[in-house]
Design an enzyme around this catalytic site. Structure first.
Site, PDB file in Angstrom:
ATOM      1  CE  LYS A  45      -7.748  -1.440   4.426  1.00  0.00           C
ATOM      2  NZ  LYS A  45      -6.342  -1.142   4.145  1.00  0.00           N
ATOM      3  CB  CYS A  67      -1.731   4.864   3.350  1.00  0.00           C
ATOM      4  SG  CYS A  67      -1.681   3.331   4.276  1.00  0.00           S
ATOM      5  CB  CYS A  81      -4.401   3.802  -0.121  1.00  0.00           C
ATOM      6  SG  CYS A  81      -4.778   3.658   1.636  1.00  0.00           S
ATOM      7  CD  GLU A 131     -14.151  -4.607  -4.206  1.00  0.00           C
ATOM      8  OE1 GLU A 131     -13.231  -5.214  -4.765  1.00  0.00           O
ATOM      9  OE2 GLU A 131     -14.271  -3.367  -4.250  1.00  0.00           O
ATOM     10  CE  LYS A 190      -7.199  -3.868   7.561  1.00  0.00           C
ATOM     11  NZ  LYS A 190      -6.281  -3.077   6.824  1.00  0.00           N
ATOM     12  NE  ARG A 202      -6.559   4.704   4.794  1.00  0.00           N
ATOM     13  CZ  ARG A 202      -5.564   5.603   4.788  1.00  0.00           C
ATOM     14  NH1 ARG A 202      -5.545   6.546   3.880  1.00  0.00           N
ATOM     15  NH2 ARG A 202      -4.614   5.547   5.709  1.00  0.00           N
ATOM     16  CB  CYS A 244      -0.921   0.011   1.218  1.00  0.00           C
ATOM     17  SG  CYS A 244      -2.262   1.209   1.061  1.00  0.00           S
TER      18      CYS A 244
HETATM   19  C1  PBG Z   1      -2.834   0.080   4.808  1.00  0.00           C
HETATM   20  C2  PBG Z   1      -3.392  -0.762   5.885  1.00  0.00           C
HETATM   21  C3  PBG Z   1      -4.189  -0.387   6.972  1.00  0.00           C
HETATM   22  C4  PBG Z   1      -4.348  -1.523   7.763  1.00  0.00           C
HETATM   23  C5  PBG Z   1      -3.694  -2.564   7.110  1.00  0.00           C
HETATM   24  N1  PBG Z   1      -3.135  -2.077   5.949  1.00  0.00           N
HETATM   25  C6  PBG Z   1      -4.704   0.937   7.378  1.00  0.00           C
HETATM   26  C7  PBG Z   1      -5.748   1.588   6.594  1.00  0.00           C
HETATM   27  O1  PBG Z   1      -6.292   1.076   5.617  1.00  0.00           O
HETATM   28  O2  PBG Z   1      -6.026   2.741   6.951  1.00  0.00           O
HETATM   29  C8  PBG Z   1      -5.078  -1.593   9.062  1.00  0.00           C
HETATM   30  C9  PBG Z   1      -4.595  -2.636  10.006  1.00  0.00           C
HETATM   31  C10 PBG Z   1      -5.060  -2.479  11.415  1.00  0.00           C
HETATM   32  O3  PBG Z   1      -5.846  -1.576  11.758  1.00  0.00           O
HETATM   33  O4  PBG Z   1      -4.637  -3.301  12.223  1.00  0.00           O
HETATM   34  N2  PBG Z   1      -3.743   0.590   3.919  1.00  0.00           N
END
Ligand code: PBG
Length: 327
Positions: free
Chosen positions: A194, A121, A129, A232, A247, A216, A119
């Site tokens: 996600k 970010c 991202c 998805e 997630k 986001r 990613c």
């Molecule tokens: C990166 C990413 C995130 C998480 C995993 N990969 C943060 C987000 O999307 O803001 C979150 C993991 C966690 O909260 O434990 N994009």
């Protein structure tokens, strides 16, 4: 009382209860998320995630050792760079933080399976991202950067890549790039489902990756939606995802169950930072018992159908599994 069927009969004693458990788990299905940062001699506790640390490359071995001892054989790496820019070029730098960590990890722990989060970010100055076009993330331009990043991780030793950006088409873009470079055997685990979630708050503190403006929601999913999760997941499998992830975990177990039904690939669930922080905070206040909460939340994810479980409690859960407390 004339009762032919007494469900309590199978709950009579610990041995029998264990015999008839419907959910079986094994430490080999656990993945530990580890934060690596620049610098030397550093293991700094993350204020919003007590018990979790940001390690400099020279000290991450401390945690890798204890994971190994507990029976956890897989980690997912998150990099915290010193330098950020508009496009997140630190993500694919040859001497980037994840690339350096992979070199060390593969040298000192050759058996530890190394997955990387792909990613932008953590590497962009604006915390989004992908690359921006005005105030929006430009999907198609970002694909190229994600592909470069994934390739550089694999070249540095990653065993698997896990794109978490939620851009459309990233799985096929990454697959194509890896294949062209000869990495046809490197699997992709996509963060397919996600959601835009408040549960990522502590992670963003840990990684310094909160967006500088906006949110986001233009790329991560709306938590009112369920059928979209299937869309998805199926799309990512079609694009070549070898595994798909849901997630967060705890508040999305309905989706873990539905995605498991819909796809033929392994399904992972990610118990995210906010889930960890809530248990830690509740336990610190004396409102709940930490060990019991760890066991119950972990088992609920497996019961919902996940094959793999990403969790900051991986080491503890592996121990509980070994002790036969769960699993
Ligand atoms: C990166 C990413 C995130 C998480 C995993 N990969 C943060 C987000 O999307 O803001 C979150 C993991 C966690 O909260 O434990 N994009």
């Amino acid at each position: 009382m004339d009762l032919t069927i007494r469900p309590r009969r199978l709950r009579n004693g610990e041995t029998l209860r264990k015999m008839v458990r419907e959910t079986r788990m094994d430490p080999s299905s656990l993945i530990y998320p580890i934060f690596v940062r620049e610098g030397q001699g550093i293991a700094e506790e993350i204020p919003t995630m007590p018990g979790q640390y940001r390690y400099s490359v020279d000290r991450m071995g401390e945690k890798l050792n204890s994971l190994k001892e507990a029976g956890v054989s897989s980690v997912i790496l998150f990099g915290i760079p010193d330098y950020k820019d508009e496009v997140g070029s630190g993500a694919w730098a040859e001497d980037g933080i994840v690339q350096k960590a992979l070199g060390r990890l593969k040298k000192d722990f050759p058996d530890m399976y190394a997955i990387t989060d792909v990613c932008m970010c953590e590497y962009t100055s604006h915390g989004h991202c992908g690359v921006l076009c005005g105030h929006e993330v430009d999907n198609d331009k970002t694909l190229e950067l994600l592909s470069k990043t994934a390739l550089s991780h694999v070249q540095a030793g990653a065993d698997m890549v896990a794109p978490s950006d939620m851009m459309d088409g990233r799985v096929s873009a990454i697959r194509k790039t890896l294949d062209q470079a000869g990495f046809t055997m490197t699997p992709i685990m996509s963060y397919a489902v996600k959601y835009a979630s408040g549960f990522y708050g502590p992670f963003r503190d840990a990684a310094g990756s909160a967006p500088a403006f906006g949110d986001r929601k233009g790329y991560q999913m709306d938590y009112h939606n369920s059928r979209e999760a299937i869309k998805e997941a199926l799309l990512d499998v079609e694009e070549g995802a070898d595994l798909v992830m849901v997630k967060p975990a705890m508040t999305y177990l309905d989706l873990v169950a539905k995605v498991k039904e819909a796809v033929k690939v392994p399904v992972a669930a990610y118990s995210v930072s906010g889930e960890y922080a809530m248990i830690k905070a509740g336990a610190a206040l004396g409102y709940i018992e930490e060990d019991k909460m760890i066991c119950e939340t972990a088992v609920s994810a497996y019961r919902a159908g996940c094959d793999l479980y990403l969790t900051y409690y991986a080491e503890e859960i592996a121990r509980f599994m070994k002790e036969g407390r769960i699993g």
